[in-house]
Design a protein around this motif. Structure first.
Motif, PDB file in Angstrom:
ATOM      1  N   CYS A 160       0.835  -1.443   0.062  1.00  0.00           N
ATOM      2  CA  CYS A 160      -0.436  -0.116   0.016  1.00  0.00           C
ATOM      3  C   CYS A 160       0.758   1.215  -0.047  1.00  0.00           C
ATOM      4  O   CYS A 160       0.230   2.390   0.019  1.00  0.00           O
ATOM      5  N   HIS A 161       2.141   1.194   0.110  1.00  0.00           N
ATOM      6  CA  HIS A 161       3.084   2.319   0.240  1.00  0.00           C
ATOM      7  C   HIS A 161       4.421   1.591  -0.170  1.00  0.00           C
ATOM      8  O   HIS A 161       4.591   0.441   0.135  1.00  0.00           O
ATOM      9  N   ARG A 162       5.359   2.738  -0.511  1.00  0.00           N
ATOM     10  CA  ARG A 162       6.689   2.241  -0.669  1.00  0.00           C
ATOM     11  C   ARG A 162       7.471   1.489   0.284  1.00  0.00           C
ATOM     12  O   ARG A 162       8.234   0.841   0.299  1.00  0.00           O
ATOM     13  N   GLY A 222      -4.720  11.202   0.223  1.00  0.00           N
ATOM     14  CA  GLY A 222      -4.139  10.599   1.391  1.00  0.00           C
ATOM     15  C   GLY A 222      -4.861   9.868   2.305  1.00  0.00           C
ATOM     16  O   GLY A 222      -5.730  10.426   2.918  1.00  0.00           O
ATOM     17  N   PRO A 276      -0.089   4.384   6.103  1.00  0.00           N
ATOM     18  CA  PRO A 276      -0.174   5.361   4.793  1.00  0.00           C
ATOM     19  C   PRO A 276      -0.443   4.448   3.602  1.00  0.00           C
ATOM     20  O   PRO A 276       0.079   3.594   3.481  1.00  0.00           O
ATOM     21  N   SER A 335       0.051   5.165  -0.398  1.00  0.00           N
ATOM     22  CA  SER A 335       0.393   6.117  -1.383  1.00  0.00           C
ATOM     23  C   SER A 335      -0.736   6.227  -2.534  1.00  0.00           C
ATOM     24  O   SER A 335      -1.561   5.442  -2.568  1.00  0.00           O
ATOM     25  N   ARG A 336      -0.571   7.377  -3.111  1.00  0.00           N
ATOM     26  CA  ARG A 336      -1.811   7.491  -4.081  1.00  0.00           C
ATOM     27  C   ARG A 336      -1.640   6.780  -5.287  1.00  0.00           C
ATOM     28  O   ARG A 336      -2.581   6.486  -5.985  1.00  0.00           O
ATOM     29  N   SER A 337      -0.564   6.190  -5.675  1.00  0.00           N
ATOM     30  CA  SER A 337      -0.444   5.141  -6.708  1.00  0.00           C
ATOM     31  C   SER A 337      -0.917   3.767  -6.130  1.00  0.00           C
ATOM     32  O   SER A 337      -1.246   3.102  -7.295  1.00  0.00           O
TER      33      SER A 337
END
Length: 276
Positions: free
Chosen positions: A225-227, A245, A258, A260-262
């Motif tokens: 869900c996030h880097r 966000g 969090p 990420s938008r991607s």
């Protein structure tokens, strides 16, 4: 990339009706204020009343298109632009028949329709730009998922299969049930795994990259869900935020995760699906 930029969709009939009516009124105001395409030389005692049906024509075109596209998933800005082109085509077609049959009283011809289509583009493009931008801002600030909304937890029945995850890192081999894994946090060359053992939260550090560990444990529920994070979406209890966000909350851990938008177009629909 532009084509993968998410564009919010509305599930509210009221919002769709209001935004469509506003777009139709903008078309009418444009016609009576600027009076383009020979409108200024059109003289009639009921001129403004005769022009009003264009509000209904374009408002209905926006409403019908928005209502149909609200059923689609993974909507993005390119999809929205194609929808606008369809609206302008539909609006220009209806406007052409209205103008030819009720105002100008001229014979139908393809050449005249092409002129009407170009006129519709000239009026529709600036109005559509306002429409797209204003709806984007409004829908992003009024997401269908409210802040701190509690997601329904999907319990594993005694007959369901609890997938076993096997993680290999250097000389360490870790075996965890899918339903016991909470999340994975990446810190430089190390990853911290948070999982449940006898209903107690445990964590373990492994020397492994997040992408490497993802290839070993990714399932329908275990997703990146996030880097820096991998999440078990089946364990998410609360979610807050909007398309700018999102933050995910698990009751077993004391920090927020969090999105990420991607990854929004991947994670958020899955969480919405768990609620239904």
């Amino acid at each position: 990339m532009l084509s993968f930029t998410p564009y919010p969709k509305s599930q509210s009939i009221k919002e769709i009706l209001f935004s469509s009516l506003a777009a139709g009124i903008l078309v009418y105001l444009f016609l009576i204020i600027f009076q383009p395409f020979g409108t200024e030389s059109f003289h009639h005692p009921y001129k403004y009343l005769i022009l009003f049906p264009y509000t209904i024509i374009f408002g209905s075109s926006f409403f019908a298109s928005d209502l149909c596209t609200s059923r689609f998933k993974n909507w993005n800005i390119i999809s929205e632009l194609l929808k606008i082109l369809l609206i302008l085509f539909l609006g220009s077609t209806l406007s052409y028949f209205y103008n030819s049959l009720f105002i100008s009283h001229v014979a139908l011809s393809f050449e005249n329709y092409c002129y009407m289509f170009l006129y519709s583009l000239s009026v529709g493009i600036p109005i559509s730009a306002i429409y797209i931008l204003s709806r984007y801002i409004y829908l992003n600030s009024h997401k269908d998922i409210p802040q701190n909304n509690t997601l329904e937890q999907i319990e594993t029945s005694e007959h369901s299969i609890n997938t076993i995850l096997r993680i290999s890192a250097n000389n360490t081999v870790l075996t965890i049930a899918e339903n016991d894994l909470l999340c994975v946090q990446s810190m430089e060359n190390y990853c911290t795994l948070y999982y449940l053992e006898s209903n107690t939260v445990k964590k373990i550090w492994l020397r492994i990259s997040l992408s490497n560990i993802l290839t070993q444990i990714q399932t329908q529920k275990i997703k990146r869900c996030h880097r820096s994070y991998i999440i078990n979406i089946g364990k998410v209890k609360n979610i807050k935020g909007n398309a700018q966000g999102y933050k995910l909350f698990l009751p077993e851990i004391d920090f927020e995760i969090p999105v990420s938008r991607s990854f929004i177009s991947i994670i958020i629909p899955e969480l919405q699906h768990l609620r239904t």
